[in-house]
Enzyme design. Sequence first.
Site, PDB file in Angstrom:
ATOM      1  N   GLY A   1       0.838  -1.202   0.000  1.00  0.00           N
ATOM      2  CA  GLY A   1       0.000   0.000   0.000  1.00  0.00           C
ATOM      3  C   GLY A   1       0.868   1.247   0.000  1.00  0.00           C
ATOM      4  O   GLY A   1       1.908   1.272   0.650  1.00  0.00           O
TER       5      GLY A   1
ATOM      6  N   ARG B   1       0.571  -4.818  -4.981  1.00  0.00           N
ATOM      7  CA  ARG B   1       0.635  -5.846  -3.936  1.00  0.00           C
ATOM      8  C   ARG B   1       1.031  -7.191  -4.541  1.00  0.00           C
ATOM      9  O   ARG B   1       0.663  -8.246  -4.034  1.00  0.00           O
ATOM     10  CB  ARG B   1      -0.706  -5.942  -3.212  1.00  0.00           C
ATOM     11  CG  ARG B   1      -1.049  -4.713  -2.389  1.00  0.00           C
ATOM     12  CD  ARG B   1      -2.148  -5.016  -1.398  1.00  0.00           C
ATOM     13  NE  ARG B   1      -2.585  -3.847  -0.654  1.00  0.00           N
ATOM     14  CZ  ARG B   1      -1.995  -3.385   0.434  1.00  0.00           C
ATOM     15  NH1 ARG B   1      -0.912  -3.983   0.896  1.00  0.00           N
ATOM     16  NH2 ARG B   1      -2.467  -2.331   1.062  1.00  0.00           N
TER      17      ARG B   1
ATOM     18  N   ILE C   1       1.596   3.133   6.778  1.00  0.00           N
ATOM     19  CA  ILE C   1       0.878   4.092   7.640  1.00  0.00           C
ATOM     20  C   ILE C   1       0.455   3.398   8.926  1.00  0.00           C
ATOM     21  O   ILE C   1       0.226   4.047   9.925  1.00  0.00           O
ATOM     22  CB  ILE C   1      -0.370   4.703   6.950  1.00  0.00           C
ATOM     23  CG1 ILE C   1      -1.428   3.643   6.639  1.00  0.00           C
ATOM     24  CG2 ILE C   1       0.010   5.496   5.719  1.00  0.00           C
ATOM     25  CD1 ILE C   1      -2.811   4.231   6.406  1.00  0.00           C
ATOM     26  N   ASP C   2       0.363   2.060   8.894  1.00  0.00           N
ATOM     27  CA  ASP C   2      -0.156   1.324  10.059  1.00  0.00           C
ATOM     28  C   ASP C   2       0.824   1.285  11.232  1.00  0.00           C
ATOM     29  O   ASP C   2       0.422   0.980  12.358  1.00  0.00           O
ATOM     30  CB  ASP C   2      -0.500  -0.116   9.665  1.00  0.00           C
ATOM     31  CG  ASP C   2      -1.637  -0.186   8.659  1.00  0.00           C
ATOM     32  OD1 ASP C   2      -2.295   0.844   8.448  1.00  0.00           O
ATOM     33  OD2 ASP C   2      -1.858  -1.264   8.085  1.00  0.00           O
TER      34      ASP C   2
ATOM     35  N   ASP D   1       2.969  -0.843  12.036  1.00  0.00           N
ATOM     36  CA  ASP D   1       2.929  -2.131  12.736  1.00  0.00           C
ATOM     37  C   ASP D   1       4.075  -3.063  12.335  1.00  0.00           C
ATOM     38  O   ASP D   1       3.977  -4.276  12.477  1.00  0.00           O
ATOM     39  CB  ASP D   1       1.575  -2.832  12.488  1.00  0.00           C
ATOM     40  CG  ASP D   1       1.329  -3.117  11.015  1.00  0.00           C
ATOM     41  OD1 ASP D   1       2.130  -2.659  10.172  1.00  0.00           O
ATOM     42  OD2 ASP D   1       0.332  -3.802  10.701  1.00  0.00           O
TER      43      ASP D   1
ATOM     44  N   ARG E   1     -25.120  13.527  18.727  1.00  0.00           N
ATOM     45  CA  ARG E   1     -25.007  12.175  18.186  1.00  0.00           C
ATOM     46  C   ARG E   1     -23.763  11.451  18.695  1.00  0.00           C
ATOM     47  O   ARG E   1     -22.813  12.070  19.149  1.00  0.00           O
ATOM     48  CB  ARG E   1     -24.869  12.243  16.661  1.00  0.00           C
ATOM     49  CG  ARG E   1     -26.149  12.555  15.945  1.00  0.00           C
ATOM     50  CD  ARG E   1     -25.882  12.771  14.464  1.00  0.00           C
ATOM     51  NE  ARG E   1     -27.137  12.925  13.755  1.00  0.00           N
ATOM     52  CZ  ARG E   1     -27.250  13.541  12.576  1.00  0.00           C
ATOM     53  NH1 ARG E   1     -26.191  14.066  11.992  1.00  0.00           N
ATOM     54  NH2 ARG E   1     -28.416  13.631  11.990  1.00  0.00           N
TER      55      ARG E   1
ATOM     56  N   MET F   1      -7.763   3.037   9.358  1.00  0.00           N
ATOM     57  CA  MET F   1      -7.063   1.839   8.886  1.00  0.00           C
ATOM     58  C   MET F   1      -6.308   1.160  10.037  1.00  0.00           C
ATOM     59  O   MET F   1      -6.081   1.769  11.082  1.00  0.00           O
ATOM     60  CB  MET F   1      -6.124   2.181   7.739  1.00  0.00           C
ATOM     61  CG  MET F   1      -6.860   2.314   6.409  1.00  0.00           C
ATOM     62  SD  MET F   1      -5.733   2.449   5.020  1.00  0.00           S
ATOM     63  CE  MET F   1      -6.886   2.306   3.652  1.00  0.00           C
TER      64      MET F   1
ATOM     65  N   ARG G   1      -5.405  -3.131  10.046  1.00  0.00           N
ATOM     66  CA  ARG G   1      -6.089  -4.420  10.053  1.00  0.00           C
ATOM     67  C   ARG G   1      -5.550  -5.348  11.128  1.00  0.00           C
ATOM     68  O   ARG G   1      -6.291  -6.145  11.675  1.00  0.00           O
ATOM     69  CB  ARG G   1      -6.026  -5.082   8.676  1.00  0.00           C
ATOM     70  CG  ARG G   1      -4.650  -5.261   8.134  1.00  0.00           C
ATOM     71  CD  ARG G   1      -4.686  -5.784   6.714  1.00  0.00           C
ATOM     72  NE  ARG G   1      -3.387  -5.620   6.088  1.00  0.00           N
ATOM     73  CZ  ARG G   1      -3.198  -5.463   4.806  1.00  0.00           C
ATOM     74  NH1 ARG G   1      -4.217  -5.437   3.997  1.00  0.00           N
ATOM     75  NH2 ARG G   1      -1.992  -5.327   4.325  1.00  0.00           N
TER      76      ARG G   1
ATOM     77  N   HIS H   1      -8.977   5.463   2.483  1.00  0.00           N
ATOM     78  CA  HIS H   1      -7.711   5.794   1.824  1.00  0.00           C
ATOM     79  C   HIS H   1      -7.334   7.266   1.909  1.00  0.00           C
ATOM     80  O   HIS H   1      -6.218   7.628   1.505  1.00  0.00           O
ATOM     81  CB  HIS H   1      -7.737   5.314   0.364  1.00  0.00           C
ATOM     82  CG  HIS H   1      -7.777   3.823   0.255  1.00  0.00           C
ATOM     83  ND1 HIS H   1      -8.923   3.103   0.442  1.00  0.00           N
ATOM     84  CD2 HIS H   1      -6.788   2.919   0.023  1.00  0.00           C
ATOM     85  CE1 HIS H   1      -8.659   1.812   0.313  1.00  0.00           C
ATOM     86  NE2 HIS H   1      -7.367   1.675   0.071  1.00  0.00           N
TER      87      HIS H   1
HETATM   88  O1  F6P Z   1      -1.024  -0.642   3.899  1.00  0.00           O
HETATM   89  C1  F6P Z   1      -1.784  -1.226   4.906  1.00  0.00           C
HETATM   90  C2  F6P Z   1      -3.180  -0.735   4.801  1.00  0.00           C
HETATM   91  O2  F6P Z   1      -3.156   0.625   4.970  1.00  0.00           O
HETATM   92  C3  F6P Z   1      -4.141  -1.417   5.769  1.00  0.00           C
HETATM   93  O3  F6P Z   1      -4.357  -0.735   6.953  1.00  0.00           O
HETATM   94  C4  F6P Z   1      -5.392  -1.513   4.958  1.00  0.00           C
HETATM   95  O4  F6P Z   1      -6.179  -2.583   5.384  1.00  0.00           O
HETATM   96  C5  F6P Z   1      -4.874  -1.732   3.597  1.00  0.00           C
HETATM   97  O5  F6P Z   1      -3.679  -1.015   3.514  1.00  0.00           O
HETATM   98  C6  F6P Z   1      -5.790  -1.331   2.469  1.00  0.00           C
HETATM   99  O6  F6P Z   1      -5.153  -1.593   1.278  1.00  0.00           O
HETATM  100  P1  F6P Z   1      -5.727  -1.458  -0.187  1.00  0.00           P
HETATM  101  O7  F6P Z   1      -5.120  -0.208  -0.739  1.00  0.00           O
HETATM  102  O8  F6P Z   1      -5.255  -2.661  -0.890  1.00  0.00           O
HETATM  103  O9  F6P Z   1      -7.213  -1.326  -0.099  1.00  0.00           O
END
Ligand code: F6P
Length: 346
Positions: A12, A73, A127-128, A130, A163, A170, A172, A277
């Site tokens: 990504g 990817r 960006i995650d 992780d 509300r 993001m 996962r 995104h």
């Molecule tokens: O790069 C990791 C990530 O940002 C995840 O947090 C997210 O689930 C994924 O990319 C989304 O990727 P794509 O661009 O394939 O929808």
Amino acid sequence: MSKRIGILTGGGDCPGLNAVIRAVVRKAIPSGWEVLGILEGWRGLLEGKWRLLDLEAVRGILPRGGTILLTSRTNPLKHPGGMERLIENYDRAGLDALIAVGGDDTMSVAAGLQEAGKNCVGVPKTIDNDLSGTDQTFGFDTAVSTATEAIDRLHSTAEAHQRVMVVEVMGRDSGWIAVACGLAGGAAMILIPEKPIVLDQVTEVLRRRHRRGRIYSIVVAAEGARVSTEGEQAHVVLASQKTDEFGHVRHGGIAQVLAGEIEKRTGMETRYVILGHTQRGGSPTAFDRILATRFGVAAVEMVEQGRFGRMAALRGRDISSVPFSDALATRTVDDELYNVAATFFG
Ligand code: F6P
């Protein structure tokens, strides 16, 4: 013949990729290297797509999001003869070393290529945030800033309509973005993959908060957060059952499910927003530009010193490096940070 470094960006995209590319080109060319940009991540090395990068090619790209090299990817190992084709094209491209900029998926392929005898170094991106082996990846700071700004905006509309607003960010496998933007944005509750939670706990926190006179609430949920109802196993919400070439399913939609359940169970009017995104797009923060640039310069130094099979890493305030094998696991959210955020739940 001059020596040649290849560079590719995989997985990504992430704000700061262009800053790394620029740093590599600006550091390497004056030292006598040619720099070859491999296009579309591993797909480019698999299919022989590349172009030479000169100083002109990287002019003005420091503040730009995305990647001038494009990304994918693609997992070469899922393609017939994948590793052999990588090796063949590495040689055909005349590379002396390859800098792979990416997350754990990209690093796992780089590790395989290194094992096969081709010189590789890594630069950690996502960006995650992780990725293990480094204290931080570039791109994370920008994503957190973008998400925090969105939450700041949601406060006023949530208050005006009294509300609950559920914001999906993001993440996962880990909740770094959720914890950081939830903390910075004053969330009443933060849900992350590392802390599976029962729905009643969420609604109880909100009820308690509203009993104390608060008229609105912001709930932040990582896309991979695991939520259950009483007696049920905590599970994630998937946007699609299909997996990518690295075996990842697509998350998405937890905010919608949560918003429906919160409204049904508490009677509080609830809306949801999926930031998606937008968190990956746009110009990197100054922090990410600096970190990405430091990683790019370090990667060229690692090539020059022959320290292959390693990924540049941030340790404390210093840039060092770790073996690829240290970068292949998910780095989960620090309990200390989560506990600080949890102090403000309710
Ligand atoms: O790069 C990791 C990530 O940002 C995840 O947090 C997210 O689930 C994924 O990319 C989304 O990727 P794509 O661009 O394939 O929808």
